[in-house]
Design an enzyme around this catalytic site. Structure first.
Site, short mmCIF file in Angstrom:
data_model
loop_
_atom_site.label_atom_id
_atom_site.label_comp_id
_atom_site.label_asym_id
_atom_site.label_seq_id
_atom_site.Cartn_x
_atom_site.Cartn_y
_atom_site.Cartn_z
N ILE A 32 0.82 -1.22 0.00
CA ILE A 32 0.00 0.00 0.00
C ILE A 32 0.86 1.27 0.00
O ILE A 32 0.40 2.34 -0.41
CB ILE A 32 -0.97 -0.03 1.21
CG1 ILE A 32 -2.18 0.84 0.95
CG2 ILE A 32 -0.27 0.36 2.51
CD1 ILE A 32 -3.32 0.60 1.94
N VAL A 97 4.27 -5.61 10.39
CA VAL A 97 3.08 -6.48 10.40
C VAL A 97 3.52 -7.89 10.84
O VAL A 97 4.33 -8.53 10.16
CB VAL A 97 2.41 -6.54 9.01
CG1 VAL A 97 1.20 -7.46 9.04
CG2 VAL A 97 2.02 -5.14 8.54
N HIS A 101 6.07 -12.22 5.74
CA HIS A 101 5.90 -11.77 4.35
C HIS A 101 7.26 -11.43 3.75
O HIS A 101 8.18 -11.05 4.46
CB HIS A 101 4.98 -10.55 4.26
CG HIS A 101 5.39 -9.42 5.16
ND1 HIS A 101 5.11 -9.42 6.51
CD2 HIS A 101 6.06 -8.26 4.91
CE1 HIS A 101 5.58 -8.32 7.05
NE2 HIS A 101 6.18 -7.60 6.11
N HIS A 103 9.06 -9.06 0.81
CA HIS A 103 8.90 -7.92 -0.09
C HIS A 103 9.60 -8.26 -1.41
O HIS A 103 10.73 -8.75 -1.41
CB HIS A 103 9.59 -6.67 0.48
CG HIS A 103 9.04 -6.20 1.79
ND1 HIS A 103 8.24 -5.08 1.89
CD2 HIS A 103 9.17 -6.67 3.05
CE1 HIS A 103 7.93 -4.89 3.16
NE2 HIS A 103 8.48 -5.84 3.89
P1 AMP Z 1 7.21 -4.92 7.24
O1 AMP Z 1 7.73 -3.59 7.71
O2 AMP Z 1 8.27 -5.81 6.69
O3 AMP Z 1 6.36 -5.59 8.30
O4 AMP Z 1 6.27 -4.59 6.02
C1 AMP Z 1 4.90 -4.39 6.13
C2 AMP Z 1 4.45 -3.79 4.84
O5 AMP Z 1 3.04 -3.91 4.75
C3 AMP Z 1 4.78 -2.29 4.68
O6 AMP Z 1 5.61 -2.11 3.55
C4 AMP Z 1 3.39 -1.64 4.51
O7 AMP Z 1 3.40 -0.59 3.58
C5 AMP Z 1 2.55 -2.82 4.04
N1 AMP Z 1 1.12 -2.71 4.32
C6 AMP Z 1 0.53 -2.37 5.47
N2 AMP Z 1 -0.81 -2.40 5.36
C7 AMP Z 1 -1.07 -2.79 4.08
C8 AMP Z 1 -2.27 -3.00 3.33
N3 AMP Z 1 -3.49 -2.84 3.87
N4 AMP Z 1 -2.15 -3.39 2.03
C9 AMP Z 1 -0.94 -3.55 1.47
N5 AMP Z 1 0.22 -3.36 2.13
C10 AMP Z 1 0.17 -2.99 3.41
#
Ligand code: AMP
Length: 116
Positions: A32, A97, A101, A103
């Site tokens: 996002i 989060v 995941h 990236h």
């Molecule tokens: P991390 O910092 O590795 O946990 O990455 C979490 C990622 O999730 C960040 O790059 C956010 O921009 C992304 N993110 C958070 N909420 C959403 C969402 N609703 N849809 C898509 N990406 C998201």
């Protein structure tokens, strides 16, 4: 292991996202807040909070995440130009989060970009 996160809601299609791929084990959707021209998140449907929480007997999910990264990179035509795969773990790793995941970043030269 069962904590609801924003990603769980995306997997269940309870909130809207730009989904690019989904099967029973993995979902891929656009980040996002993209940090590169192409920024996808490759997410197991099972909510392992971090890398630390993948049991040895389920480590095959990591192979699958890499295979899907290959596939997405090829489809987006960045396999030859190059891309970056990043997995953050816990606070010092910058994980926001708590649902495992990967990236996938690319579409431009990332040599001087260390941030995900
Ligand atoms: P991390 O910092 O590795 O946990 O990455 C979490 C990622 O999730 C960040 O790059 C956010 O921009 C992304 N993110 C958070 N909420 C959403 C969402 N609703 N849809 C898509 N990406 C998201």
């Amino acid at each position: 292991m069962t904590e609801e996160t924003i990603f769980t809601k995306i997997i269940k299609h309870e909130i809207k996202s730009d989904i690019r791929y989904q099967d029973e084990d993995v979902i891929v959707f656009a980040d996002i807040a993209p940090k590169a021209k192409i920024h996808l998140l490759i997410v197991p449907t099972k909510p392992y909070p971090t890398v630390n929480d993948i049991p040895a007997e389920e480590i095959g999910i990591v192979s699958k995440m890499f295979l899907i990264a290959q596939k997405m990179a090829k489809e987006l035509n960045i396999d030859e130009s190059g891309y970056r795969l990043v997995i953050n773990c816990n606070e010092d790793g910058g994980q926001e989060v708590p649902h495992l995941h990967m990236h996938l970043l690319g579409g431009e030269n990332l040599s001087f970009n260390f941030i995900t």
